[in-house]
Write an enzyme that holds these catalytic residues in place. Structure first.
Site, PDB file in Angstrom:
ATOM      1  N   LYS A 127       0.845  -1.244   0.309  1.00 35.57           N
ATOM      2  CA  LYS A 127       0.171   0.074  -0.398  1.00 35.57           C
ATOM      3  C   LYS A 127       0.679   1.432  -0.128  1.00 35.57           C
ATOM      4  CE  LYS A 127      -4.466  -1.596   1.920  1.00 35.57           C
ATOM      5  NZ  LYS A 127      -3.864  -2.931   1.936  1.00 35.57           N
ATOM      6  N   GLU A 131      -9.641   0.878  -5.708  1.00 31.13           N
ATOM      7  CA  GLU A 131     -10.456   1.322  -4.385  1.00 31.13           C
ATOM      8  C   GLU A 131     -10.396   3.417  -4.246  1.00 31.13           C
ATOM      9  OE1 GLU A 131     -10.041  -1.334  -1.371  1.00 31.13           O
ATOM     10  OE2 GLU A 131     -11.468  -2.601  -2.599  1.00 31.13           O
ATOM     11  N   GLU A 185      -6.516   1.966  -2.743  1.00 26.66           N
ATOM     12  CA  GLU A 185      -5.992   1.477  -3.320  1.00 26.66           C
ATOM     13  C   GLU A 185      -5.900   0.062  -4.599  1.00 26.66           C
ATOM     14  OE1 GLU A 185      -6.051  -2.403  -0.451  1.00 26.66           O
ATOM     15  OE2 GLU A 185      -7.965  -2.176  -0.216  1.00 26.66           O
ATOM     16  N   ASN A 200      -6.488  -3.884  -5.893  1.00 29.90           N
ATOM     17  CA  ASN A 200      -6.816  -5.296  -6.066  1.00 29.90           C
ATOM     18  C   ASN A 200      -6.776  -5.984  -7.252  1.00 29.90           C
ATOM     19  OD1 ASN A 200      -7.298  -4.550  -3.109  1.00 29.90           O
ATOM     20  ND2 ASN A 200      -9.353  -4.846  -3.360  1.00 29.90           N
ATOM     21  N   ARG A 228      -6.387  -8.651  -7.994  1.00 32.32           N
ATOM     22  CA  ARG A 228      -7.461 -10.027  -8.098  1.00 32.32           C
ATOM     23  C   ARG A 228      -8.765  -9.378  -8.650  1.00 32.32           C
ATOM     24  NH1 ARG A 228     -10.302  -9.740  -3.410  1.00 32.32           N
ATOM     25  NH2 ARG A 228      -9.114  -8.937  -1.864  1.00 32.32           N
TER      26      ARG A 228
END
Length: 670
Positions: free
Chosen positions: A116, A275, A289, A291, A293
């Site tokens: 992060k 996000e 952040e 993600n 996936r």
């Protein structure tokens, strides 16, 4: 295109991926731990391979065993799902070494966004705005404390390598800062093997909005609109929807643009989610952040676009171009998803475990699940049982369809948050599309208390159903003892005296068989006449109460009933009163204060021994559940009279950890 894919996951996401493989004509390989030997994903796959014992660290987190299973079965590719190894570089490196395709982004993209601290630095350099905070290399507690005070309380203390709500603490008071830093770092180390933290300014009215992106290995990157995931507990999402409600056009456009900018900055090459925090008051956008996936909540994006995102992942990993251009991706209607977890929402979302006695899904809605009737919910894995998704022409239609479907759904066995979800979907703030991440605390400031039920009617219905099933289920010496046959038909019990347990108490009732399936139930609230008639040979019952015919669902066992009646969904222990009294005398009792596990989990630390003196407020044990840590403190000054477990032991909710004797009691005993 691949001919065989191994799914390195379990539960609903493994089942979800297998379904797409089957539609594409791809052979699917499941992996499983001992706890999942009979799980639905094992039965659904074309082949399944055992990879180890029940704890995830010995099975689903073992990249070497995943690779071995892939080589043994001839899998050409591995799909990691989400969680577990989905963002672990060691799995990708092992795949590359063995010539196995990894269905996900490049290791460079995962490495860039997985930290992060580094991801925020990359976002800043790309011109994507972030929340004011500290993400420096100096991780000493003193520096983190100083930076938090410089930023200004309240702040969020967050794990750099984290996700899923682990290693996150909101700090409002300077007095709580040191403890928050210590606990968040410990949780992060346990969950991710990386205890580094970052500090962010807390946004006063935060909405959690994320953008789904997709990139191929030919340089094309698109977005698939956004999702609002603001309804959360303990920083973990419970309700997600697409598109996000009540956004200004310029805010929505900025979200999409920022997400594409960041994805292009790292040459992103699979499905991912960027996000953001959106200030509900100003609609300012801040990067949180990325993600790297597939997200748990991807079905709402599939519902509004009509696309199969797992298929996209597979095609991209196989080297194909994106299946659609940006202008071809269209948003139609609105979709909302609710995560059904095995938790007690009325007890602060305490995880629950046990066998599922009845699983009844709502018709007309999409249900992604990895459990079924007979499945055992264990403390080894995440508490999510299913995702229920509704799509409608507009948001209100989707919301009403989802709330109605959840109201009709039934799960008997471990407690679930189903009734909480129904109430949340109908709460005024959610109906208006105004929920922030503070929604649960603002709507239920004293905690959600559960639906209102009539305990006397609940007990009467449970007793009538249990007694109506007695010939098949009562065994042992007490089962053959009928009640007095005063004014009762010959050969049949007149009155049965029962002990009912539940909600931490025991209640006594008398039940008289009036014949024809009708019972007179007498308890503290007076007499209630109940009729109970099974419909067919299953779990459906018709209950007659106060002249009304009402439906009920029940699974009857020797020692009680798992019951869904009206707003009540749970279990009630039932025994003949004479047998219950005998069992109580045989069990005996122990004095002192008993400290029990509030949730299923593992004893992470046990810091006292028998005979040791403790002070009120002293931490005597630490319980780990779902990688969250809970300190167990002594409520009294006294002496440890008994230690009933040990460090590393697995405990169920309610299991005894240790017993304390107060100074007064200990002195009297001496």
């Amino acid at each position: 295109m691949f001919s065989t894919i191994l799914i390195a996951n379990r539960g609903e996401i493994a089942c979800r991926i297998i379904r797409t493989c089957r539609r594409l004509g791809i052979r699917s390989i499941a992996v499983y731990s001992d706890a999942d030997a009979n799980a639905p994903h094992v039965q659904l796959a074309d082949e399944a391979v055992r990879i180890g014992p029940s704890p995830a660290r010995d099975s689903y987190l073992r990249a070497d065993r995943i690779i071995e299973a892939a080589l043994t079965t001839g899998a050409q590719a591995i799909h990691p799902g989400y969680g577990f190894l989905s963002e672990r570089l060691d799995l990708i490196a092992a795949c590359q070494a063995e010539g196995i395709a990894f269905i996900g982004p490049s290791s460079a993209a995962i490495e860039a966004m997985g930290d992060k601290i580094r991801s925020k630095q990359i976002a800043r350099e790309a011109g994507v705005p972030g929340v004011p905070g500290y993400d420096g290399a100096d991780q000493s507690p003193e520096t983190l404390r100083r930076e938090a005070l410089r930023i200004g309380l309240p702040v969020m203390v967050k794990a750099s390598a984290g996700g899923g709500g682990k290693g996150i603490r909101k700090v409002k008071s300077e007095a709580d800062l040191n403890a928050a830093i210590t606990t968040a770092s410990r949780e992060a180390e346990a969950a991710f093997g990386d205890g580094r933290l970052l500090i962010e300014k807390f946004v006063g009215q935060p909405r959690h909005v994320e953008v789904q992106v997709a990139g191929d290995r030919h340089g094309t990157i698109v977005h698939l609109f956004e999702r609002d995931c603001s309804v959360q507990r303990a920083n973990q999402k419970l309700i997600e929807e697409a598109p996000a409600p009540n956004l200004r056009p310029e805010t929505r456009a900025a979200l999409h643009a920022h997400a594409l900018t960041l994805a292009r900055a790292i040459a992103y090459d699979n499905l991912g989610t960027v996000e953001f925090l959106v200030d509900a008051a100003t609609q300012e956008v801040f990067f949180l952040e990325m993600n790297t996936r597939l997200q748990v909540e991807h079905p709402v994006t599939e519902a509004i676009t009509g696309l199969d995102l797992v298929e996209w992942q597979i095609r991209i990993a196989a080297g194909e171009s994106l299946p659609a251009r940006q202008e071809e991706i269209v948003c139609t209607g609105h979709a909302i998803e609710a995560r059904l977890t095995a938790e007690r929402a009325d007890e602060g979302f305490r995880p629950d475990t046990g066998a599922i006695r009845l699983w009844r899904e709502p018709a007309g809605l999409r249900v992604d699940t990895g459990v079924e009737m007979g499945s055992v919910v264990s403390p080894f894995y995440d508490s999510m049982l299913a995702k229920i998704i509704a799509h409608g022409r507009d948001r209100d239609e989707a919301r009403r369809r989802l709330a109605d479907g959840l109201e009709r759904m039934t799960v008997l066995g471990p407690a679930t948050i189903r009734p909480f979800l129904v109430e949340a979907l109908r709460a005024p703030a959610f109906v208006a599309g105004e929920a922030t991440t503070l929604f649960i605390g603002a709507t239920w400031p004293r905690g959600w208390g559960g639906p209102a039920t009539d305990p006397a009617q609940r007990d009467a219905v449970a007793a009538a159903i249990w007694l109506a099933s007695r010939p098949a289920i009562v065994a042992g010496p007490w089962g053959g003892l009928g009640g007095f046959r005063l004014l009762a038909p010959a050969g049949r019990p007149g009155t049965s005296h029962l002990a009912l347990t539940g909600a931490g108490e025991t209640r006594r009732i008398a039940a008289a068989d009036l014949g024809g399936g009708l019972w007179s139930i007498c308890g503290a609230a007076g007499e209630i006449l109940v009729g109970a008639e099974r419909q067919g040979g299953g779990a459906d019952w018709r209950v007659t109460l106060d002249g009304r015919a009402l439906p009920a669902l029940a699974q009857v066992e020797d020692h009680g009933v798992f019951l869904r009646f009206g707003a009540f969904e749970g279990s009630i222990g039932i025994a003949l009163a004479v047998a219950a009294a005998a069992a109580g005398r045989a069990a005996g009792g122990a004095g002192g204060d008993a400290l029990r596990a509030a949730m299923p989990g593992t004893i992470a630390a046990l810091s006292v021994s028998e005979g040791e003196r403790v002070a009120a407020g002293q931490v005597v044990a630490v319980l780990e559940s779902m990688k969250l840590f809970m300190e167990i403190k002594s409520p009294i000054d006294g002496v440890v009279s008994r230690v009933a477990t040990k460090a590393g032991a697995t405990v169920a909710a309610g299991d005894l950890i240790l017993t304390l004797a107060s100074d007064e009691t200990a002195g009297a005993a001496g």
